[in-house]
Write an enzyme that holds these catalytic residues in place. Structure first.
Site, PDB file in Angstrom:
ATOM      1  N   LYS A  35     -61.970  43.585  85.395  1.00 41.97           N
ATOM      2  CA  LYS A  35     -61.725  44.269  86.674  1.00 41.97           C
ATOM      3  C   LYS A  35     -63.029  44.354  87.475  1.00 41.97           C
ATOM      4  O   LYS A  35     -64.106  44.065  86.934  1.00 41.97           O
ATOM      5  CB  LYS A  35     -61.171  45.671  86.405  1.00 41.97           C
ATOM      6  CG  LYS A  35     -62.132  46.580  85.639  1.00 41.97           C
ATOM      7  CD  LYS A  35     -61.443  47.839  85.125  1.00 41.97           C
ATOM      8  CE  LYS A  35     -62.397  48.672  84.289  1.00 41.97           C
ATOM      9  NZ  LYS A  35     -61.713  49.774  83.579  1.00 41.97           N
ATOM     10  N   TYR A 252     -90.638  55.435 102.989  1.00 42.66           N
ATOM     11  CA  TYR A 252     -90.004  56.551 103.709  1.00 42.66           C
ATOM     12  C   TYR A 252     -90.276  57.873 103.022  1.00 42.66           C
ATOM     13  O   TYR A 252     -90.276  57.956 101.790  1.00 42.66           O
ATOM     14  CB  TYR A 252     -88.494  56.339 103.784  1.00 42.66           C
ATOM     15  CG  TYR A 252     -88.091  55.268 104.766  1.00 42.66           C
ATOM     16  CD1 TYR A 252     -88.298  55.446 106.139  1.00 42.66           C
ATOM     17  CD2 TYR A 252     -87.517  54.081 104.324  1.00 42.66           C
ATOM     18  CE1 TYR A 252     -87.930  54.461 107.035  1.00 42.66           C
ATOM     19  CE2 TYR A 252     -87.130  53.099 105.221  1.00 42.66           C
ATOM     20  CZ  TYR A 252     -87.353  53.286 106.573  1.00 42.66           C
ATOM     21  OH  TYR A 252     -86.988  52.321 107.466  1.00 42.66           O
TER      22      TYR A 252
HETATM   23  C1  LIG Z   1     -62.160  49.689  82.200  1.00 46.44           C
HETATM   24  C2  LIG Z   1     -61.252  49.903  81.066  1.00 46.44           C
HETATM   25  C3  LIG Z   1     -61.586  49.456  79.770  1.00 46.44           C
HETATM   26  C4  LIG Z   1     -62.946  48.872  79.425  1.00 46.44           C
HETATM   27  O1  LIG Z   1     -63.867  49.914  79.210  1.00 46.44           O
HETATM   28  P1  LIG Z   1     -65.390  49.620  78.765  1.00 46.44           P
HETATM   29  O2  LIG Z   1     -65.973  50.962  78.608  1.00 46.44           O
HETATM   30  O3  LIG Z   1     -66.008  48.870  79.898  1.00 46.44           O
HETATM   31  O4  LIG Z   1     -65.318  48.829  77.529  1.00 46.44           O
HETATM   32  C5  LIG Z   1     -60.632  49.578  78.765  1.00 46.44           C
HETATM   33  N1  LIG Z   1     -59.432  50.135  79.023  1.00 46.44           N
HETATM   34  C6  LIG Z   1     -59.094  50.610  80.230  1.00 46.44           C
HETATM   35  C7  LIG Z   1     -57.767  51.234  80.432  1.00 46.44           C
HETATM   36  C8  LIG Z   1     -59.994  50.517  81.285  1.00 46.44           C
HETATM   37  O5  LIG Z   1     -59.653  50.987  82.490  1.00 46.44           O
END
Ligand SMILES: *Cc1c(COP(=O)(O)O)cnc(C)c1O
Length: 355
Positions: A35, A252
């Protein structure tokens, strides 16, 4: 010459990290989580490097379509399911597996007239209290979807809130075991932290994300100790050098004031590139392969590095913001955030290439 900032993606590191996940999974199938544009690494590039995974988990139907366009034939899990009934036909066309986490989604599935049944991951809320059916509602939800001719294989899933922390998974796991007892469906529980640390969470499908990109999910255990390799190196160069006299400031808000003569390297990378503005003076950075730190505030297009002790570093000297030689977790910690946020936030304007 063009601006020297670049994000290099290392396919060999992604492949190494998938092999590490495989080793921990002990036969469980791997739903590689890609994702957020492959955690900022580029969805297509990541998918190609992780082609040996058993499935990919994404957020949106658009991402699923990209994966199918690449020729990906294996499962694609839509982590929040469909958002609205109009997406269902396309979900079917793309042979997407839906997370079902809410009664409204069951109603949509029941009303649909699919050409073929859809596989589903039914989500239990075991304590994260974000998505999923409460334990007392779970069996009724399962009965409803298994009764629908529109639903194919059902996998049971849940997600841990504190697998990366001292609290661990035991509280949620107890609830999960009680609710899933005597149910004969495949099960999917583990994110990266659970996969790396808690064998009892493995089951049929595991869902690693961050570890595939080479970052540790744990504060007290680094990626190297877990055999993980960073999949992204964000690098740039020094574009100017200033020598501050004692009492002079840089950047800054005059955020850093020299108390001795200080050579400052101005680096082409700023918050508009995704570098965290909250990273204060002292955030680690590599110049000429040597470890030093930032000075003063991060600005939109630039940040400053202390060149004390790196006399050979002038204009053009290579700089690593994170990646090979400098774990992104360290930079994240200095900015009061986590590696996930930095990796996902690398801006569109930063060119990305494979190396
Ligand atoms: C993003 C996500 C993962 C992966 O989690 P990590 O901590 O990056 O391994 C697994 N399961 C779900 C439902 C997620 O949304």
């Amino acid at each position: 010459m063009s601006r020297p900032l670049i994000a290099r993606i290392h396919p060999a590191a992604l492949q190494n990290n998938l092999a590490v996940a495989r080793r921990h999974a002990r036969g469980a199938r791997i739903m590689a989580v890609v994702k957020a544009n492959g955690y900022g690494h580029g969805l297509r590039r990541v998918a190609q490097a992780l082609w040996n995974a058993d499935g990919f988990a994404v957020l949106s139907l658009e991402e699923a379509v990209s994966l199918r366009d690449l020729g990906w034939d294996k499962p694609i899990l839509l982590l929040e399911g469909m958002f609205d009934v109009t997406e269902l036909a396309e979900c079917m066309a793309q042979r997407v597996t839906l997370v079902v986490h809410h009664a409204e989604q069951i109603a949509m599935l029941e009303r649909a007239r699919p050409a073929s049944p859809l596989p589903v991951f039914l989500k239990l809320n075991s304590g994260m209290n974000r998505l999923g059916f409460r334990p007392r509602d779970f069996h009724a939800a399962l009965a409803r979807i298994t009764a629908s001719p529109n639903v194919g294989e059902v996998t049971l899933m849940s997600h841990f809130a504190t697998a990366d922390e001292a609290a661990g998974v035991s509280g949620q796991l107890e609830i999960i075991q009680a609710v899933f007892a005597n149910l004969h469906h495949p099960v999917s529980l583990a994110n990266s932290a659970a996969l790396l640390r808690y064998r009892t969470t493995r089951r049929d499908w595991v869902r690693p994300g961050i570890m595939l990109y080479g970052a540790s999910p744990f504060v007290e255990e680094d990626a190297h100790a877990l055999d993980l390799q960073p999949a992204m190196t964000l690098s740039s160069r020094i574009i100017a050098v200033q020598t501050l006299a004692p009492g002079e400031a840089v950047g800054y808000g005059a955020g850093f004031i020299a108390d001795r003569p200080v050579r400052v390297g101005v680096v082409a990378c700023g918050y508009a590139d995704g570098y965290p503005r909250h990273a204060g003076t002292g955030t680690p950075v590599l110049v000429n392969g040597q470890r030093t730190h930032t000075l003063g505030r991060v600005s939109m297009d630039m940040l400053c590095a202390d060149l004390t002790g790196i006399p050979g570093a002038g204009v053009g000297a290579p700089v690593v913001l994170w990646g090979a030689g400098l774990p992104v977790e360290e930079v994240a910690a200095a900015a009061g955030t986590i590696s996930y946020e930095l990796l996902c936030a690398v801006a569109q304007r930063v060119p990305m290439s494979e190396a």
